[in-house]
Design a protein around this motif. Structure first.
Motif, PDB file in Angstrom:
ATOM      1  N   TYR A 172       0.804  -1.220   0.000  1.00 21.35           N
ATOM      2  CA  TYR A 172       0.000   0.000   0.000  1.00 21.35           C
ATOM      3  C   TYR A 172       0.840   1.275   0.000  1.00 21.35           C
ATOM      4  O   TYR A 172       0.293   2.366   0.152  1.00 21.35           O
ATOM      5  CB  TYR A 172      -0.926   0.014   1.227  1.00 21.35           C
ATOM      6  CG  TYR A 172      -2.147  -0.860   1.086  1.00 21.35           C
ATOM      7  CD1 TYR A 172      -3.363  -0.332   0.656  1.00 21.35           C
ATOM      8  CD2 TYR A 172      -2.095  -2.218   1.379  1.00 21.35           C
ATOM      9  CE1 TYR A 172      -4.486  -1.125   0.527  1.00 21.35           C
ATOM     10  CE2 TYR A 172      -3.212  -3.023   1.252  1.00 21.35           C
ATOM     11  CZ  TYR A 172      -4.406  -2.472   0.825  1.00 21.35           C
ATOM     12  OH  TYR A 172      -5.524  -3.265   0.693  1.00 21.35           O
ATOM     13  N   LEU A 173       2.128   1.159  -0.156  1.00 25.10           N
ATOM     14  CA  LEU A 173       2.995   2.336  -0.028  1.00 25.10           C
ATOM     15  C   LEU A 173       3.102   3.118  -1.335  1.00 25.10           C
ATOM     16  O   LEU A 173       3.081   2.546  -2.430  1.00 25.10           O
ATOM     17  CB  LEU A 173       4.384   1.909   0.423  1.00 25.10           C
ATOM     18  CG  LEU A 173       4.464   1.328   1.837  1.00 25.10           C
ATOM     19  CD1 LEU A 173       5.858   0.799   2.117  1.00 25.10           C
ATOM     20  CD2 LEU A 173       4.068   2.379   2.872  1.00 25.10           C
ATOM     21  N   PRO A 174       3.265   4.447  -1.222  1.00 27.75           N
ATOM     22  CA  PRO A 174       3.497   5.259  -2.425  1.00 27.75           C
ATOM     23  C   PRO A 174       4.893   5.005  -2.996  1.00 27.75           C
ATOM     24  O   PRO A 174       5.773   4.471  -2.325  1.00 27.75           O
ATOM     25  CB  PRO A 174       3.378   6.704  -1.915  1.00 27.75           C
ATOM     26  CG  PRO A 174       2.787   6.618  -0.553  1.00 27.75           C
ATOM     27  CD  PRO A 174       3.148   5.272  -0.017  1.00 27.75           C
ATOM     28  N   PHE A 175       5.069   5.441  -4.226  1.00 26.36           N
ATOM     29  CA  PHE A 175       6.360   5.385  -4.896  1.00 26.36           C
ATOM     30  C   PHE A 175       7.399   6.161  -4.064  1.00 26.36           C
ATOM     31  O   PHE A 175       7.064   7.188  -3.494  1.00 26.36           O
ATOM     32  CB  PHE A 175       6.203   6.011  -6.288  1.00 26.36           C
ATOM     33  CG  PHE A 175       7.415   5.926  -7.135  1.00 26.36           C
ATOM     34  CD1 PHE A 175       7.715   4.774  -7.841  1.00 26.36           C
ATOM     35  CD2 PHE A 175       8.278   7.012  -7.232  1.00 26.36           C
ATOM     36  CE1 PHE A 175       8.854   4.706  -8.619  1.00 26.36           C
ATOM     37  CE2 PHE A 175       9.410   6.948  -8.007  1.00 26.36           C
ATOM     38  CZ  PHE A 175       9.693   5.789  -8.696  1.00 26.36           C
ATOM     39  N   PRO A 176       8.655   5.698  -3.916  1.00 27.37           N
ATOM     40  CA  PRO A 176       9.277   4.564  -4.602  1.00 27.37           C
ATOM     41  C   PRO A 176       9.238   3.235  -3.842  1.00 27.37           C
ATOM     42  O   PRO A 176       9.720   2.234  -4.352  1.00 27.37           O
ATOM     43  CB  PRO A 176      10.727   5.026  -4.764  1.00 27.37           C
ATOM     44  CG  PRO A 176      10.976   5.860  -3.558  1.00 27.37           C
ATOM     45  CD  PRO A 176       9.674   6.559  -3.266  1.00 27.37           C
ATOM     46  N   SER A 177       8.662   3.199  -2.631  1.00 29.22           N
ATOM     47  CA  SER A 177       8.585   1.926  -1.892  1.00 29.22           C
ATOM     48  C   SER A 177       7.499   1.009  -2.430  1.00 29.22           C
ATOM     49  O   SER A 177       7.539  -0.208  -2.209  1.00 29.22           O
ATOM     50  CB  SER A 177       8.315   2.189  -0.405  1.00 29.22           C
ATOM     51  OG  SER A 177       9.439   2.743   0.222  1.00 29.22           O
ATOM     52  N   GLY A 178       6.521   1.588  -3.086  1.00 26.57           N
ATOM     53  CA  GLY A 178       5.398   0.814  -3.604  1.00 26.57           C
ATOM     54  C   GLY A 178       4.892   1.404  -4.901  1.00 26.57           C
ATOM     55  O   GLY A 178       5.480   2.340  -5.456  1.00 26.57           O
ATOM     56  N   ALA A 179       3.774   0.873  -5.375  1.00 27.58           N
ATOM     57  CA  ALA A 179       3.248   1.253  -6.685  1.00 27.58           C
ATOM     58  C   ALA A 179       2.220   2.374  -6.639  1.00 27.58           C
ATOM     59  O   ALA A 179       1.723   2.799  -7.675  1.00 27.58           O
ATOM     60  CB  ALA A 179       2.627   0.023  -7.356  1.00 27.58           C
ATOM     61  N   PHE A 180       1.884   2.858  -5.439  1.00 23.21           N
ATOM     62  CA  PHE A 180       0.849   3.888  -5.335  1.00 23.21           C
ATOM     63  C   PHE A 180       1.368   5.263  -5.756  1.00 23.21           C
ATOM     64  O   PHE A 180       2.469   5.674  -5.382  1.00 23.21           O
ATOM     65  CB  PHE A 180       0.304   3.960  -3.898  1.00 23.21           C
ATOM     66  CG  PHE A 180      -0.789   2.972  -3.628  1.00 23.21           C
ATOM     67  CD1 PHE A 180      -2.115   3.385  -3.565  1.00 23.21           C
ATOM     68  CD2 PHE A 180      -0.511   1.624  -3.462  1.00 23.21           C
ATOM     69  CE1 PHE A 180      -3.134   2.484  -3.330  1.00 23.21           C
ATOM     70  CE2 PHE A 180      -1.519   0.701  -3.228  1.00 23.21           C
ATOM     71  CZ  PHE A 180      -2.842   1.126  -3.165  1.00 23.21           C
ATOM     72  N   ARG A 181       0.547   5.971  -6.541  1.00 20.99           N
ATOM     73  CA  ARG A 181       0.899   7.316  -6.993  1.00 20.99           C
ATOM     74  C   ARG A 181       0.593   8.366  -5.931  1.00 20.99           C
ATOM     75  O   ARG A 181       1.087   9.488  -6.014  1.00 20.99           O
ATOM     76  CB  ARG A 181       0.109   7.654  -8.264  1.00 20.99           C
ATOM     77  CG  ARG A 181       0.311   6.664  -9.387  1.00 20.99           C
ATOM     78  CD  ARG A 181      -0.581   7.028 -10.546  1.00 20.99           C
ATOM     79  NE  ARG A 181      -0.488   6.053 -11.619  1.00 20.99           N
ATOM     80  CZ  ARG A 181      -1.056   6.197 -12.798  1.00 20.99           C
ATOM     81  NH1 ARG A 181      -1.761   7.281 -13.050  1.00 20.99           N
ATOM     82  NH2 ARG A 181      -0.935   5.271 -13.719  1.00 20.99           N
ATOM     83  N   GLU A 182      -0.270   8.016  -4.994  1.00 24.26           N
ATOM     84  CA  GLU A 182      -0.620   8.870  -3.864  1.00 24.26           C
ATOM     85  C   GLU A 182      -0.855   7.935  -2.680  1.00 24.26           C
ATOM     86  O   GLU A 182      -0.854   6.720  -2.829  1.00 24.26           O
ATOM     87  CB  GLU A 182      -1.888   9.675  -4.152  1.00 24.26           C
ATOM     88  CG  GLU A 182      -1.821  10.562  -5.378  1.00 24.26           C
ATOM     89  CD  GLU A 182      -3.088  11.370  -5.587  1.00 24.26           C
ATOM     90  OE1 GLU A 182      -3.624  11.912  -4.592  1.00 24.26           O
ATOM     91  OE2 GLU A 182      -3.541  11.481  -6.743  1.00 24.26           O
TER      92      GLU A 182
END
Length: 305
Positions: A172-182
């Motif tokens: 559920y993490l935002p970029f760059p740790s995850g794929a979420f844009r927000e």
């Protein structure tokens, strides 16, 4: 190639060995997510005087936006689809199609806009980095409504927001740790959150299957195709999202693996239209809850003249 595969796995299906990097990048994710949230608070959306429906998502990569846009536009009169045109070799505003008449080739449009243009004989498609400029042109040409492809983060435009949400989310993490844009809770800004498996379902059909096929695709997170693959796939080749194909290299793949055809998605097939190669095609359609179409119709009908 290996780095891309590692990052895609970290974004969509992280394993234990991804977490050291996730933790290392976590502060950057918080900063990035904070900046994106701040944008929503300080930017006032502009009203363009025409119904605008945005189909987007919070996660980078494919979530069914293109077939969703096609399904939505097919039932709307005078619809103009506006997309950025990721992967195209052109810049600026380009009219891809006018009421189904194709005006450019796929290198000028990008793969997804071309697929939408070919699939919609009664709609028009425009690509532009400047969405406001494209909206103004569509209005001048008599559009009755706009569908903004991948428009959720275009906070400067006032619109009816539809977000597509994957069936499963493991990071559920935002970029760059995850794929979420927000931040994931930004979905509260949407008018409709359409979750796969509930609000819509994927239906996959095949054309021209052969006993031995090489899967070749240039889509984000290609492993999501595994659930739908038919028997007979003897080898898989994954290229970067939106990448173009070389006919001679594809011929060699067929020869090297003694395959009778290439298995590709519709998005890949639009970039192979002039290739003299045997193609087997995966065709994705969405079965969408009728209530979503009803809500969109109500928004359009209730839009002030």
């Amino acid at each position: 190639m290996l780095l891309r595969a590692f990052l895609e796995a970290m974004f969509f299906a992280p394993r234990w060995y991804h977490y050291p990097l996730i933790l290392l990048l976590f502060p950057l994710s918080i900063i990035y997510g904070g900046i994106m949230s701040l944008r929503r608070m300080v930017i006032s959306p502009q009203e363009f005087g025409i119904p605008i429906i945005s189909v987007g998502n919070l996660i980078v990569g494919g979530s069914g936006k293109t077939p969703f846009v096609i399904a939505l536009a097919s039932g709307l009169e005078g619809a103009v689809i506006i997309s950025r045109g990721y992967g195209r070799r052109s810049k600026g505003l380009v009219e891809v199609s006018t009421e189904g008449k194709i005006l450019v080739d796929v290198t000028q449009s990008g793969d997804e806009p071309m697929l939408m243009a070919l699939s919609l004989p009664h709609a028009s498609v425009i690509v532009s980095e400047d969405r406001a400029l494209a909206i103004k042109l569509a209005k001048e040409k008599g559009a009755k409504c706009i569908i903004l492809d991948d428009g959720f983060n275009r906070v400067e435009i006032k619109k009816f927001e539809i977000i597509l949400e994957p069936e499963q989310i493991k990071n559920y993490l935002p970029f760059p740790s995850g794929a979420f844009r927000e931040f994931w809770f930004s979905k509260k800004y949407a008018d409709i959150v359409a979750k796969e498996g509930e609000a819509f379902h994927r239906k996959v059909a095949f054309e021209n299957l052969t006993p031995q096929m090489v899967l070749v695709t240039a889509i984000s997170n290609p492993h999501r195709l595994d659930t739908y693959l038919p028997e007979g796939v003897v080898h898989k080749v994954y290229l970067e999202d939106h990448a173009y194909f070389e006919e001679e290299k594809l011929k060699m793949l067929l020869s090297d693996h003694e395959a009778q055809s290439l298995l590709v998605t519709e998005k890949d097939a639009v970039k192979m239209q002039d290739f003299k190669l045997p193609i087997s095609e995966m065709k994705l359609k969405l079965q969408i809850q009728e209530t979503i179409f009803t809500q969109v119709d109500e928004y359009i009908k209730g839009y002030p003249e």
